[in-house]
Design a protein around this motif. Structure first.
Motif, PDB file in Angstrom:
ATOM      1  N   MET A   1       2.843   4.205  10.777  1.00  0.00           N
ATOM      2  CA  MET A   1       2.428   3.308   9.693  1.00  0.00           C
ATOM      3  C   MET A   1       1.863   2.006  10.260  1.00  0.00           C
ATOM      4  O   MET A   1       0.823   1.509   9.799  1.00  0.00           O
TER       5      MET A   1
ATOM      6  N   ARG B   1      -5.446  -2.800   8.315  1.00  0.00           N
ATOM      7  CA  ARG B   1      -5.540  -3.682   7.152  1.00  0.00           C
ATOM      8  C   ARG B   1      -5.562  -5.152   7.575  1.00  0.00           C
ATOM      9  O   ARG B   1      -6.283  -5.970   6.988  1.00  0.00           O
TER      10      ARG B   1
ATOM     11  N   ASP C   1      -1.591   3.014  12.391  1.00  0.00           N
ATOM     12  CA  ASP C   1      -2.691   3.642  11.663  1.00  0.00           C
ATOM     13  C   ASP C   1      -2.992   3.016  10.315  1.00  0.00           C
ATOM     14  O   ASP C   1      -4.095   3.209   9.785  1.00  0.00           O
ATOM     15  N   GLU C   2      -2.051   2.256   9.755  1.00  0.00           N
ATOM     16  CA  GLU C   2      -2.255   1.739   8.404  1.00  0.00           C
ATOM     17  C   GLU C   2      -2.156   0.225   8.325  1.00  0.00           C
ATOM     18  O   GLU C   2      -3.030  -0.430   7.738  1.00  0.00           O
ATOM     19  N   LEU C   3      -1.108  -0.372   8.909  1.00  0.00           N
ATOM     20  CA  LEU C   3      -0.940  -1.820   8.789  1.00  0.00           C
ATOM     21  C   LEU C   3      -1.949  -2.583   9.639  1.00  0.00           C
ATOM     22  O   LEU C   3      -2.642  -3.484   9.127  1.00  0.00           O
TER      23      LEU C   3
ATOM     24  N   PHE D   1       0.850  -1.186   0.000  1.00  0.00           N
ATOM     25  CA  PHE D   1       0.000   0.000   0.000  1.00  0.00           C
ATOM     26  C   PHE D   1       0.887   1.237   0.000  1.00  0.00           C
ATOM     27  O   PHE D   1       2.060   1.180   0.371  1.00  0.00           O
TER      28      PHE D   1
ATOM     29  N   SER E   1       1.905   4.403   1.746  1.00  0.00           N
ATOM     30  CA  SER E   1       1.831   4.806   3.147  1.00  0.00           C
ATOM     31  C   SER E   1       1.939   6.326   3.303  1.00  0.00           C
ATOM     32  O   SER E   1       2.964   6.930   2.974  1.00  0.00           O
ATOM     33  N   ARG E   2       0.904   6.923   3.865  1.00  0.00           N
ATOM     34  CA  ARG E   2       0.962   8.351   4.169  1.00  0.00           C
ATOM     35  C   ARG E   2       1.946   8.600   5.305  1.00  0.00           C
ATOM     36  O   ARG E   2       2.676   9.587   5.309  1.00  0.00           O
TER      37      ARG E   2
END
Length: 300
Positions: free
Chosen positions: A159, A167, A162-164, A71, A73-74
């Protein structure tokens, strides 16, 4: 990823800048790759004499299924981040299992846990004996990020949180409280993450954590400056680990052994693990992996 002598601290930033660093293959003892310039002479001698202990051997078994995704990543400044989730054998990739997040060492990426350490095969060989099977997830954290927010805005911990983890939760994995495992740079990352997010960590295991008490001894690039070093000082927040089952292992011939001993001495209670024959090598980490993986299985 890298080593120590009880009588000698890791080389200074100045000496590393002068001498440079790179990877080399260890000699007759076959202890696995290490970072050039980081092994003092005593460790080379001990390795040649076989005093650093035997190398761990990756089990010759078939691992379970692995899912790999990526993905943008911001939190990592728009970089494309890849992660892999390795399941125990004969377990469908839709299973609702807990997660052990494996944080790679310096120069590594999401593949390192599997291609270098063989974690998926160690899991396959031992999972039948564990009370709690789990999925091992490895993610790109940056080759020299040291798993913390950097001056340029790259933030591997954000990351992860907030992201991994969201998901992974969408895939049905249990991410409310996770296990952590890491070696070298990743070992430091385990301790830092657990201190910053104790409510998200069920158990943590670190091998040869890359720790320094003095900024002058730090690897070039590990921290932006002395302010960054102090802001991410794991010795300053050890109380946050009080309620987390913790295991720390380090080779007695590892350059980080003195700093690891100091870290353990500052904890409210002594963690599992200890100091064994070994240096800062793949062979040592592979030897310690079965105990580290089992510790997580019994504490998740």
């Amino acid at each position: 990823m890298f080593p120590a002598t009880i009588a000698r601290m890791p080389p200074s930033r100045r000496s590393l800048l002068a001498g440079g660093a790179g990877f080399l293959a260890a000699g007759a003892a076959g202890v696995g790759f290490i970072e050039a310039g980081l092994l003092p002479g005593r460790v080379h001698l001990h390795a040649a004499l076989g005093l650093t202990g035997p190398d761990g051997v990756v089990p010759s078994v078939t691992p379970g299924a692995r899912v790999t995704k990526s993905f943008r990543s911001r939190a990592r400044r728009g970089q494309r981040v890849t992660w892999s989730a390795s399941y125990p054998p004969d377990v469908p990739t839709t299973a609702r299992l807990p997660v052990v997040l494996a944080l790679h060492g310096r120069g590594g990426d999401h593949r390192s846990a599997f291609t270098d350490l063989g974690i998926d095969r160690f899991v396959a060989a031992a999972v039948a004996e564990w009370p709690t099977p789990y999925v091992v997830v490895s993610v790109d954290g940056g080759s020299l990020s040291f798993w913390h927010r950097r001056r340029d805005g790259d933030d591997p911990q954000a990351m992860i949180v907030d992201e991994l983890l969201p998901r992974l939760a969408e895939r049905g994995l249990r991410t409310d409280r996770i296990g952590l495992l890491g070696w070298s740079m990743g070992g430091y990352g385990v301790l830092l993450f657990a201190e910053r997010h104790p409510d998200r960590v069920a158990a943590a295991a670190a091998m040869s954590p890359a720790l320094w008490r003095d900024y002058d001894d730090v690897w070039p690039g590990a921290f932006d400056d002395v302010t960054d070093f102090r802001a991410h000082d794991v010795y300053a927040r050890q109380a946050a680990l009080r309620d987390i089952p913790l295991r720390i292992d380090c080779g007695r011939d590892d350059p980080f052994a003195p700093a690891a001993r100091a870290f353990i001495a500052g904890l409210d209670r002594r963690p599992a693990g200890g100091f064994q024959r070994g240096a800062h090598t793949l062979g040592y980490w592979r030897r310690m992996l079965p105990a580290q993986l089992a510790f997580l299985a019994w504490n998740l």
